[in-house]
Design a protein around this motif. Structure first.
Motif: not given
Length: 441
Positions: A390-411
């Motif tokens: 659960v802790g690892l998944l929430f770390c990934i979740l917090y990372a996706t908050v900031f990686l989402g912007t770069y993911a949008h650019r990649l799309c």
């Protein structure tokens, strides 16, 4: 790698070699996705393995045909991967965390609560049985005391009273009380089992609904993005791409990109605009609320285990309570000897002496309030591996908050690589927009 991506993003393969290469690429992708899909359905959504295998095989075959034959579908599927790093991916990860908590943490809490109830039931049973058994002490004392009275009274032939023994009927109800306590304990156990099953089923169904909706919305979002990309030249068109730089150099207008506007973003850079930073902070706050709710559940798990462990250890150490009953019976025969003096002569006893015996005796019993002789299931400690996941998944979740912007650019970049001719039109449209803006200034 560039050649493989070029073959994958082409609308139509140029020759048979590219055709087979594309087929192998699609086969490898569908094999990996099919395995992940099976694991997701079986381990996370808790479908049966037969249904999971059937769905995974059917999905893999359908995906292989779609990717191999439909060029826009390959583009949408390629955009789904980075889109998993955005809010849709966070929804899937949150549903996974919820399922882990429902399957592992919640039953552990209910198990420890059942242990606490078992301790309470055991103490009540032992104490009631011990209290009921104490009536044996009263019966023994009354019987011996009655025997002593009878012996004294039997010394005279004046009057014989009825049997002076006391009868206690309370002992006859001990089995009934034990039966009622057993029925009450069984009812509590069935109620807890029903609650546990209801919680598991509710969370399982809710998680399946949320997961299915998230996947469908994820596909819809990528399809909607591609549709707007191909129909609207102004949609998501504020990136300084290589085509735009080449176009500016060919038309000798590179100065337009030297100090670009704050609204223009280089997709290869790591800098976030102010709007992007504020959006990330808002999403982080919403994610923190979900994290706090999960921490409350984890804290309840630790608290329930702590209470259950303390109850099991402490109640086993309860000391017995000693109970003593003392009976002291003394006969005063002064007045009686004057009245019975004629009879004393007949019995050839000295005046003032009667064959009466004093009665003095103590009886001891112990009341038991401990749970040492009960079969109590041991308390279940929190599973550290579950907390780690659960802790690892929430770390990934917090990372996706900031990686989402770069993911949008990649799309945006993926769409441009699949439709190069349309990307040139978009670059030309943005160049004309910058030129007009520069002329006005």
């Amino acid at each position: 790698a560039a050649d493989l991506w070029s073959i994958y993003s082409k609308p139509v393969p140029a020759n048979s070699r590219e055709l087979w290469t594309l087929f192998l690429q699609c086969s490898c992708v569908t094999a990996v996705i099919g395995g992940l899909f099976y694991n997701w359905m079986f381990a996370s959504l808790e479908y049966s393995w037969r249904l999971s295998v059937a769905m995974a095989v059917s999905f893999s075959l359908l995906l292989l045909l779609t990717l191999f034959l439909v060029h826009p579908a390959r583009c949408v599927f390629s955009m789904i991967m980075p889109t998993l790093g955005t809010k849709q991916g966070r929804k899937l990860l949150l549903s996974t965390c919820t399922m882990i908590a429902a399957v592992n943490i919640t039953p552990n809490i209910l198990s420890n609560i059942k242990t606490i109830l078992q301790v309470i039931k055991c103490i009540c049973k032992n104490s009631s049985e011990s209290l009921l058994n104490s009536t044996t002490l009263l019966e023994t004392a009354s019987w011996e005391f009655g025997d002593a009275i009878q012996e004294n009274v039997n010394s005279f032939n004046i009057h014989r009273p009825m049997n002076g023994h006391f009868q206690f009927s309370l002992l006859k109800n001990s089995s009934l009380i034990s039966q009622q306590m057993h029925l009450a304990g069984e009812k509590i156990r069935r109620d807890f089992l029903a609650v546990e099953v209801l919680v598991k089923d509710s969370v399982r169904v809710g998680n399946r609904v949320v997961a299915g909706f998230s996947v469908l919305y994820l596909c819809f979002e990528c399809t909607w993005y591609l549709k707007n990309y191909l129909t609207n030249l102004r949609f998501d068109n504020f990136y300084v791409t290589k085509k735009l730089e080449r176009l500016a150099v060919d038309r000798k207008a590179a100065h337009l990109l030297v100090g670009p506007s704050k609204n223009l973003i280089r997709p290869t850079g790591l800098k976030l605009s102010r709007e992007e930073v504020m959006l990330c902070l808002v999403q982080s706050m919403l994610l923190t609320v979900a994290l706090m709710l999960m921490l409350v559940i984890v804290a309840m798990d630790h608290f329930a285990f702590s209470v259950a462990d303390t109850a099991v250890r402490k109640t086993a150490q309860f000391s017995v309570v000693p109970v003593a009953l003392s009976i002291k019976y003394r006969v005063s025969a002064g007045f009686i000897s004057e009245i019975l003096s004629p009879f004393l002569k007949l019995l050839q006893l000295p005046r003032g002496e009667l064959p009466l015996q004093d009665f003095e005796k103590s009886y001891h019993h112990y009341l038991i309030f401990s749970s040492t002789h009960c079969r109590i299931s041991p308390p279940t400690p929190p599973n550290p591996s579950v907390l780690l996941v659960v802790g690892l998944l929430f770390c990934i979740l917090y990372a996706t908050v900031f990686l989402g912007t770069y993911a949008h650019r990649l799309c945006r970049k993926i769409a441009g690589s699949f439709f190069e001719s349309w990307e040139e039109k978009r670059a030309l449209h943005l160049f004309k927009k910058l030129s007009r803006k520069h002329q006005k200034e």
